[in-house]
Design an enzyme around this catalytic site. Structure first.
Site, PDB file in Angstrom:
ATOM      1  N   LYS A 212       0.154   4.530   9.004  1.00  0.00           N
ATOM      2  CA  LYS A 212       0.729   4.731   7.670  1.00  0.00           C
ATOM      3  C   LYS A 212      -0.346   4.892   6.601  1.00  0.00           C
ATOM      4  O   LYS A 212      -0.339   5.860   5.829  1.00  0.00           O
ATOM      5  CB  LYS A 212       1.637   3.561   7.296  1.00  0.00           C
ATOM      6  CG  LYS A 212       2.127   3.581   5.845  1.00  0.00           C
ATOM      7  CD  LYS A 212       2.931   2.343   5.491  1.00  0.00           C
ATOM      8  CE  LYS A 212       2.113   1.100   5.279  1.00  0.00           C
ATOM      9  NZ  LYS A 212       1.450   1.064   3.930  1.00  0.00           N
TER      10      LYS A 212
ATOM     11  N   LYS B 157      -6.822   0.966  -3.576  1.00  0.00           N
ATOM     12  CA  LYS B 157      -6.398   0.355  -2.303  1.00  0.00           C
ATOM     13  C   LYS B 157      -6.469   1.358  -1.154  1.00  0.00           C
ATOM     14  O   LYS B 157      -6.937   1.023  -0.055  1.00  0.00           O
ATOM     15  CB  LYS B 157      -4.980  -0.206  -2.422  1.00  0.00           C
ATOM     16  CG  LYS B 157      -4.423  -0.786  -1.108  1.00  0.00           C
ATOM     17  CD  LYS B 157      -5.295  -1.918  -0.558  1.00  0.00           C
ATOM     18  CE  LYS B 157      -4.935  -2.344   0.864  1.00  0.00           C
ATOM     19  NZ  LYS B 157      -3.652  -3.009   0.996  1.00  0.00           N
TER      20      LYS B 157
ATOM     21  N   THR C  65       0.868  -1.178   0.000  1.00  0.00           N
ATOM     22  CA  THR C  65       0.000   0.000   0.000  1.00  0.00           C
ATOM     23  C   THR C  65       0.903   1.226   0.000  1.00  0.00           C
ATOM     24  O   THR C  65       1.654   1.454   0.957  1.00  0.00           O
ATOM     25  CB  THR C  65      -0.910   0.007   1.238  1.00  0.00           C
ATOM     26  OG1 THR C  65      -1.686  -1.192   1.250  1.00  0.00           O
ATOM     27  CG2 THR C  65      -1.842   1.205   1.218  1.00  0.00           C
TER      28      THR C  65
END
Length: 298
Positions: free
Chosen positions: A242, A174, A98
């Protein structure tokens, strides 16, 4: 070289499952990991272990990278003994992390300039689905890259979405998925915390919600971890620090407001700062004051 030869770098929870799935579907899988013992364990089951990404790339025409983030992907490709050194024109690099979509777009251009195909292919579904070949791949790539390595994608996963003819779209979808996943976990934790604060039996609350309109996949999955008092990290708090950070960075570039994502990000940041960053992401519930969390059952 056999077209059933593939390389895989990164044997964490997801990568190990993907490697086993590919092997079960007829591929000879060449692997490496920063933990040599993980690669050797996979080789003992059937496969080939190498010490460096460059050696994996020399052995296989398609290399799948399953590491945590863009920084680790850069190291896999361009660090000492990186995969890029072993890849030749016509090789394919499949990136499953990702990442910032713009970073992925730039990586495609860099690899294409070396004659290497690139597939932007973030994954979702968790370790169990990776291991049984049922995970989801959100991919985008040139037609030439799909022609070279589309069969590997199909062998890795239960669902492969082809979302565009160049890198970027896969990573955009995503991070939108991660927006929803992070917000769902955060609000599931908030709901369970309110129930605990109000003295509702936690098991009864879980039973009712999972059979009612307020349920979500994340409530059902993650609040089971809370009830079991098991914060072993299948996906850690810091992953959502993150990933929601990437979501907010992407939106900030076009001044697009994301109030729920921003709040959820702050919740995960608070949990991480409190020392829970490497615990399961359900540990975000630990930020709520004045509640007594379920304890391990005897």
């Amino acid at each position: 070289m056999s077209n059933l030869t593939v390389g895989l770098i990164g044997l964490g929870a997801m990568g190990a499952g993907i490697a086993r799935t590919l092997r079960s579907r007829g591929y000879h899988v060449h692997v490496c990991d920063v933990r040599p013992e993980a690669a050797q364990a996979f080789a003992a089951e059937g496969g080939t272990a190498w010490a460096t990404p460059a050696e994996v790339a020399q052995a296989a025409p398609v290399v799948v990278s399953v590491v945590v983030n863009a920084q680790q992907t850069e190291a896999v490709l361009f660090g000492e003994h990186g995969a890029a050194a072993g890849m030749t024109a016509g090789s394919t690099f499949i990136m499953c992390s990702t990442v910032d979509p713009n970073w992925s777009i730039a990586l495609e251009a860099k690899l294409n300039a070396q004659g290497v195909h690139y597939i932007d292919a973030p994954i979702s579904g968790g370790a169990a689905k990776a291991a049984n070949g049922q995970m989801t791949v959100m991919s985008s790539a040139t037609p030439a890259a799909y022609a070279a390595a589309g069969a590997v994608l199909d062998a890795m996963a239960g669902k492969v979405y082809r979302l565009g003819d160049k890198a970027g779209a896969g990573s955009k979808v995503k991070i939108i998925n991660q927006l929803l996943a992070g917000v769902h976990i955060a609000v599931a934790a908030e709901a369970m915390a309110l129930g605990l604060r109000e003295g509702v039996d936690a098991d009864a609350l879980y039973e009712v919600i999972t059979h009612s309109a307020g349920n979500s996949w994340m409530f059902e999955n993650r609040m089971a971890h809370v009830l079991a008092a098991d914060y072993t990290p299948l996906s850690a708090v810091d992953i959502f620090v993150k990933d929601l950070g990437l979501v907010l960075d992407t939106a900030r570039a076009t001044k697009f407001p994301l109030p729920l994502a921003a709040t959820a990000h702050q919740m995960f940041m608070q949990a991480s700062t409190a020392g829970h960053g490497r615990e399961d992401d359900s540990a975000v519930i630990k930020i709520f004051p004045g509640i007594t969390l379920p304890q391990p059952k005897a």
